[in-house]
Scaffold this active site. Structure first.
Site, PDB file in Angstrom:
ATOM      1  N   LYS A   1       0.836  -1.208   0.000  1.00  0.00           N
ATOM      2  CA  LYS A   1       0.000   0.000   0.000  1.00  0.00           C
ATOM      3  C   LYS A   1       0.869   1.254   0.000  1.00  0.00           C
ATOM      4  O   LYS A   1       0.523   2.268  -0.626  1.00  0.00           O
ATOM      5  CB  LYS A   1      -0.932  -0.023   1.209  1.00  0.00           C
ATOM      6  CG  LYS A   1      -1.960  -1.145   1.155  1.00  0.00           C
ATOM      7  CD  LYS A   1      -2.742  -1.260   2.452  1.00  0.00           C
ATOM      8  CE  LYS A   1      -3.769  -2.373   2.368  1.00  0.00           C
ATOM      9  NZ  LYS A   1      -4.525  -2.551   3.636  1.00  0.00           N
TER      10      LYS A   1
ATOM     11  N   GLY B   1     -13.634  -5.074   4.696  1.00  0.00           N
ATOM     12  CA  GLY B   1     -15.063  -5.323   4.759  1.00  0.00           C
ATOM     13  C   GLY B   1     -15.626  -5.507   3.371  1.00  0.00           C
ATOM     14  O   GLY B   1     -15.212  -4.837   2.423  1.00  0.00           O
TER      15      GLY B   1
END
Length: 351
Positions: free
Chosen positions: A229, A327
């Protein structure tokens, strides 16, 4: 005219995206002039189905949830079944390939090949896969530009929390001097549990029980997930390519409850921090490691599985964005963010 979408991968994220499209289809059409048709799904475990005129989303989801296979789809007769992912990309009449397969972050595959093949056939790509974006950011972006197609990857850093669009759009005009972030919910949850008195092995086991950590948690707890990331952020915000090996990385597995308590006694907290610092034009340095930060630091109050990122700006000062870093629905939403921007790019007069 509708946007025809092919989903490569139809696990939890792909299904969440389909549910979002079903639930919001009227709103998307009214507010964004965006009509979405899912014309194809290809999944290595659940099979493949294609219909040029679009698939019935409720029936498609019912087939997967009840029978475990998209090839159980029987709502229409004019369908094609059994295509591989590459056949789906090449032969389907999709405008956008949504790539949500499980990807090897060391090689970027199979997502990297999927992206290349889509661009080569004139199709846009939206993905949540870190691997291809971290490993081949410039190559993929240049290829998409050359082919005149869209490349969206908002969900690769903080899932549905728009960490990539914020610095280039909302914060434009600032000189971003540094980026600091808590970019992995698993490790932040473990550290929060250790603040409550748990030792590392117990906190890890709890994270696994709750589904925050994988059975093999190495990528999370050793910082590798955050390192990819960090590479994406450097490429995206400053246009400076950093590779996996350019970023020193240390995880949290060696921290003890005593370390946590000692920091607390000194008014500090341990956090796994991704840090990228601009050292001058065309030069940045980056690291991923546990850091002791003061309790009044913006990132100190971020607890549990929450993610956060701080942009240190020369004009607006520090700007913090926080939200879920994972999620199913959140990640599905990140795909929708990019799809809406794809539509705006197609119709600039309607922005």
């Amino acid at each position: 005219m509708s946007v025809k979408v092919a989903l490569i991968g139809f696990g939890g994220v792909g299904q969440a995206f389909a549910e979002i499209i079903q639930d919001k289809q009227q709103e998307l059409l009214r507010v964004h002039d965006l009509e979405v048709e899912i014309v194809a799904v290809s999944d290595v475990m659940k099979g493949a189905v294609y219909r040029r005129e679009g698939l019935d989303i409720p029936h498609l989801l019912q087939c997967v949830k009840q029978l475990g296979s998209v090839e159980a789809y029987s709502k229409h007769k004019d369908i094609v079944k059994g295509w591989s992912s590459l056949e789906t990309i090449v032969q389907s009449e999709a405008d956008v390939i949504i790539e949500v397969t499980y990807t090897d972050v060391k090689t970027g595959e199979p997502a990297l090949t999927h992206c290349h093949k889509a661009f080569e056939t004139g199709k846009s790509v939206i993905t949540t896969n870190k691997g291809p974006v971290a490993l081949a950011y410039t190559e993929l972006l240049e290829k998409a530009k050359k082919r005149g197609v869209f490349f969206g990857f908002e969900g690769t850093v903080m899932s549905g929390t728009p960490a990539l669009r914020l610095p280039l759009e909302t914060l434009t005009g600032n000189n971003i001097k540094e980026i600091r972030g808590i970019l992995n919910g698993t490790t932040n949850y473990i550290l929060t549990s250790m603040e409550n008195g748990m030792e590392y092995p117990e906190a890890l086991q709890k994270a696994q029980t709750l589904g925050y950590a994988e059975a093999d948690p190495t990528s999370d707890v050793e910082g590798y997930d955050v390192r990819y990331k960090t590479a994406i952020l450097s490429n995206h915000v400053w246009g400076i390519p950093l590779t996996f090996d350019d970023i020193p990385c240390e995880g949290i597995s060696k921290l003890t409850a005593e370390d946590i308590a000692e920091a607390e006694n000194n008014g500090e907290k341990w956090k796994l921090i991704a840090r990228i610092t601009q050292n001058g034009p065309g030069n940045v340095s980056a690291s991923v490691k546990p850091e002791r930060i003061k309790v009044d630091d913006l990132l100190a109050g971020v607890s549990g599985a929450t993610n956060a990122i701080v942009y240190e700006c020369d004009l607006s000062g520090p700007i913090m964005l926080t939200g879920a870093g994972a999620g199913l629905k959140e990640t599905g939403f990140s795909l929708l963010i990019d799809l809406i921007h794809y539509q705006k790019q197609k119709q600039p007069s309607k922005i």
